[in-house]
Design a protein around this motif. Structure first.
Motif, short mmCIF file in Angstrom:
data_model
loop_
_atom_site.label_atom_id
_atom_site.label_comp_id
_atom_site.label_asym_id
_atom_site.label_seq_id
_atom_site.Cartn_x
_atom_site.Cartn_y
_atom_site.Cartn_z
N GLN A 29 -28.37 28.10 14.70
CA GLN A 29 -27.54 27.88 15.89
C GLN A 29 -26.11 27.58 15.50
O GLN A 29 -25.16 28.16 16.04
CB GLN A 29 -28.12 26.74 16.73
CG GLN A 29 -27.33 26.49 18.03
CD GLN A 29 -27.80 25.25 18.77
OE1 GLN A 29 -28.45 24.38 18.19
NE2 GLN A 29 -27.45 25.14 20.04
N VAL A 64 -22.85 30.01 16.27
CA VAL A 64 -21.68 29.53 17.02
C VAL A 64 -20.42 29.74 16.20
O VAL A 64 -19.39 30.20 16.72
CB VAL A 64 -21.86 28.05 17.41
CG1 VAL A 64 -20.55 27.47 17.94
CG2 VAL A 64 -22.96 27.90 18.45
N PRO A 92 -14.94 27.92 23.20
CA PRO A 92 -15.77 26.95 23.92
C PRO A 92 -15.48 27.01 25.41
O PRO A 92 -14.34 27.24 25.83
CB PRO A 92 -15.35 25.61 23.32
CG PRO A 92 -14.76 25.95 21.98
CD PRO A 92 -14.10 27.28 22.16
N TRP A 149 -27.55 22.87 23.83
CA TRP A 149 -27.05 24.22 23.64
C TRP A 149 -25.53 24.24 23.68
O TRP A 149 -24.89 23.26 24.10
CB TRP A 149 -27.63 25.16 24.69
CG TRP A 149 -27.32 24.81 26.12
CD1 TRP A 149 -26.25 25.18 26.88
CD2 TRP A 149 -28.15 24.01 26.99
NE1 TRP A 149 -26.33 24.67 28.15
CE2 TRP A 149 -27.49 23.95 28.25
CE3 TRP A 149 -29.37 23.36 26.83
CZ2 TRP A 149 -28.01 23.25 29.33
CZ3 TRP A 149 -29.89 22.65 27.90
CH2 TRP A 149 -29.21 22.60 29.13
N THR A 150 -24.94 25.34 23.24
CA THR A 150 -23.49 25.48 23.19
C THR A 150 -23.05 26.55 24.17
O THR A 150 -23.60 27.65 24.17
CB THR A 150 -23.03 25.87 21.77
OG1 THR A 150 -23.46 24.88 20.85
CG2 THR A 150 -21.51 25.99 21.71
N CYS A 161 -24.52 31.26 26.63
CA CYS A 161 -25.03 30.06 25.96
C CYS A 161 -25.72 30.43 24.66
O CYS A 161 -26.48 31.40 24.61
CB CYS A 161 -26.01 29.31 26.85
SG CYS A 161 -25.30 28.69 28.40
#
Length: 245
Positions: free
Chosen positions: A82, A86, A96, A106-107, A118
């Protein structure tokens, strides 16, 4: 016969640039079926393949900036993956995004044209989906939309509650289609929608008529005289019914 999901369709200012972003994000290939259209597909993809739903990026003169009702969730298999994903997506041009998510595992990012998506923390249910875990739609009534889409497509409803519904290909492969309850989804044109198609021996007009009996309506997004039909589901989410293939 129910329709099948062909691809996720993005509207863009620059189809080739946005196509490159998503191709590099997933490690997929690039092609083009015509001017102002970039196709992003898994390597070795042979149409149709429910495990390999592609992305079509189409240039339009002035795609609007809106609060989207639909977005992609990306799958990961570990915390390390993850974080790596990202970082890689950020290097490719993602930024972002704050959609009021608060402190979550989650991002939330936006692609170079502002489409929010996401990057999920590892979840067992998404371990076999491929890079796209789910297409997520925010709506007022998840059970009702699950009924509509479950009858519209050759997909199986896996879970339904008052606030959430999940569908997947009847073959048990590929990403999920998920509906999440949200307050007051806006009646706006979406920059991301689903493209569906009848099976080769089925009739496009008959399928469109069947969808109307389920609650779909025709939608005018300025498409002009085209061979596909633009419809909206019972909550106004637009989608296209392509010619049989």
């Amino acid at each position: 016969m129910p329709l099948r999901l062909v691809q996720v369709n993005f509207k863009a200012w620059d189809d080739s640039a946005l196509g490159r972003f998503w191709a590099e994000a997933f490690g997929w290939g690039l092609s083009s079926e015509g001017p102002s259209v970039t196709n992003v597909e898994p390597t070795g993809f042979v149409y149709p393949d429910p495990a390999g739903i592609g992305i079509d990026v189409v240039s339009v003169p002035d795609p609007e900036s809106v609060k989207y009702r639909a977005h992609l969730d990306l799958a990961t298999t570990s915390a390390a993956q993850q974080a790596e994903l990202v970082a890689r997506l950020t290097d490719l041009g993602a930024t972002p995004a704050d959609v009021g998510q608060g402190d979550v595992p989650w991002t939330v990012l936006a692609d170079p044209e502002g489409n929010v998506f996401c990057v999920l923390e590892p979840r067992e249910i998404y371990r076999d989906t491929g890079p796209i875990a789910a297409v997520v739609v925010h709506c007022a009534n998840p059970p009702a939309l699950a009924r509509f889409w479950g009858e519209a497509m050759d997909w199986t409803v896996h879970e339904v509650t008052d606030d959430f519904a999940r569908l997947r290909s009847a073959k048990g492969v590929g990403p999920y289609l998920e509906f999440i309850r949200a307050q007051g989804p806006e009646a706006v044109w979406n920059r991301m929608h689903l493209d569906l198609a009848p099976y080769p021996d089925d009739d496009q007009a008959a399928e469109v008529a069947r969808l109307q009996t389920l609650g779909a309506t025709f939608a005018d997004v300025g498409q002009g005289d085209v061979v596909w039909n633009v419809l909206a589901d019972p909550e106004g989410n637009q989608f296209c019914v392509l010619t049989a293939r």
